[in-house]
Design an enzyme around this catalytic site. Structure first.
Site, PDB file in Angstrom:
ATOM      1  CG  ASP A   4      36.006  30.502  43.371  1.00 51.72           C
ATOM      2  OD1 ASP A   4      34.890  30.190  43.808  1.00 51.72           O
ATOM      3  OD2 ASP A   4      36.716  29.753  42.688  1.00 51.72           O
ATOM      4  CG  PHE A  20      42.112  38.144  50.126  1.00 49.48           C
ATOM      5  CD1 PHE A  20      42.700  38.185  48.873  1.00 49.48           C
ATOM      6  CD2 PHE A  20      40.931  38.847  50.330  1.00 49.48           C
ATOM      7  CE1 PHE A  20      42.126  38.922  47.839  1.00 49.48           C
ATOM      8  CE2 PHE A  20      40.353  39.585  49.307  1.00 49.48           C
ATOM      9  CZ  PHE A  20      40.948  39.623  48.054  1.00 49.48           C
ATOM     10  CG  HIS A  58      41.376  41.352  43.016  1.00 55.61           C
ATOM     11  ND1 HIS A  58      42.467  40.515  43.132  1.00 55.61           N
ATOM     12  CD2 HIS A  58      40.371  40.761  43.717  1.00 55.61           C
ATOM     13  CE1 HIS A  58      42.133  39.468  43.870  1.00 55.61           C
ATOM     14  NE2 HIS A  58      40.881  39.592  44.235  1.00 55.61           N
ATOM     15  CE1 TYR A 108      44.011  32.854  47.356  1.00 57.78           C
ATOM     16  CE2 TYR A 108      43.868  32.314  49.691  1.00 57.78           C
ATOM     17  CZ  TYR A 108      44.158  33.219  48.685  1.00 57.78           C
ATOM     18  OH  TYR A 108      44.593  34.488  49.013  1.00 57.78           O
TER      19      TYR A 108
END
Length: 308
Positions: free
Chosen positions: A145, A158, A268, A147
């Site tokens: 998703d 990221f 993750h 930020y």
């Protein structure tokens, strides 16, 4: 045998026995005629070759012109599809944009922008398509998703814009790089555009989100589109390295042909799981070894300019 090879083969030097040796003047005349024919044929071949090249260029220009015209028309009908999408990505994904689910997704996101703050901005949603031709994708990193904090999301998973503090997951990614890649030093910013410029696709499963509400646009259709991206790369590219961090990323890559590509899996990099296998996974150095084994240029993971 190519046209060029056939013509080149025709231009064999005349042997001494192939010309009637009546007089010196006659031999010189025959040689001059042969040279003239040779020059004429070579010139004709070069002209034909140039015409073919120009024709190909014209065809490509025509294709781009038609595609951009169609995109312009579609973007008026479907506001979510902006004209700054990369050309090769538009070509690959065009069938998706004409499907009912994408029109419904566009309607939803458009209405959401009227009443909520949505990240990333409309002109940054497709920024992941502007760095490279889709066929030149060498590495895929899948996020979940965008930020949802102010100023963070800008279309690359990221990654955050220069000046925005690196989120916890990115901090752990940098920690792993420090131990895995010789010479890597943690940069003062979290902008990963330098990787994208080298053929690293930084793709989230969902491409928009409400401010402060994680997963708020989940299940609205983005996942179908990004599944299509992964599927296209799996079918049309070879030897791509997929860095799959966490179960959602691994499930999304289920369509990838493991006989053609390389899948590196780990937990993750979130602080909740990073110490259970992400830190120490060595994915970045493994990725480069796999690329080098194919004769591809490795990724310079240290190349992280703060210039957008």
């Amino acid at each position: 045998m190519s046209k060029k090879q056939k013509i080149t083969g025709f231009f064999k030097p005349l042997s001494g026995n192939s010309v009637t040796q009546n007089t010196k003047t006659g031999s010189e005349y025959d040689s001059a005629v042969a040279n003239k024919v040779e020059s004429s044929l070579k010139r004709k071949f070069e002209e034909d070759e140039n015409k073919v090249t120009e024709k190909d260029i014209c065809k490509e220009d025509m294709h781009i012109t038609k595609a951009r015209a169609k995109l312009l028309t579609l973007s008026k009908e479907i506001p979510l599809l902006t004209t700054n999408i990369g050309q090769s990505w538009y070509d690959a994904l065009e069938p998706q944009f004409e499907q009912d689910y994408f029109r419904k997704l566009s309607d939803h996101v458009t209405k959401e922008r009227e009443s909520h703050t949505i990240f990333p901005s409309a002109d940054e949603v497709w920024s992941w398509t502007t760095k490279n031709d889709i066929k030149d994708t060498k590495v895929v990193i899948l996020g979940q998703d965008p930020y949802h904090g102010h100023g963070q999301a800008h279309g690359l998973c990221f990654s955050v814009k220069p000046g925005v503090p690196s989120p916890p997951s990115l901090v752990n990614i940098y920690k792993e790089l420090v131990t895995d890649i010789p010479g890597f030093e943690t940069p003062s910013h979290g902008y990963l555009g330098g990787w994208a410029d080298q053929g690293v696709l930084l793709l989230n499963a969902c491409l928009t989100v409400r401010k402060g509400e994680a997963n708020s646009h989940k299940g609205r259709g983005w996942e179908k589109l990004t599944d299509a991206v992964v599927r296209w790369i799996s079918i049309n590219c070879t030897g791509v390295v997929f860095l799959l961090w966490g179960l959602p990323a691994q499930k999304k890559a289920a369509v990838v042909d493991g006989t053609k590509h390389h899948l590196l899996k780990s937990v993750h990099p979130s602080p909740l799981s990073a110490y259970r296998g992400f830190l120490g996974c060595g994915h970045f150095s493994q990725c480069n070894k796999l690329l080098e084994q194919q004769g591809k240029k490795p990724i310079d993971w240290t190349r992280l300019s703060d210039k957008i």
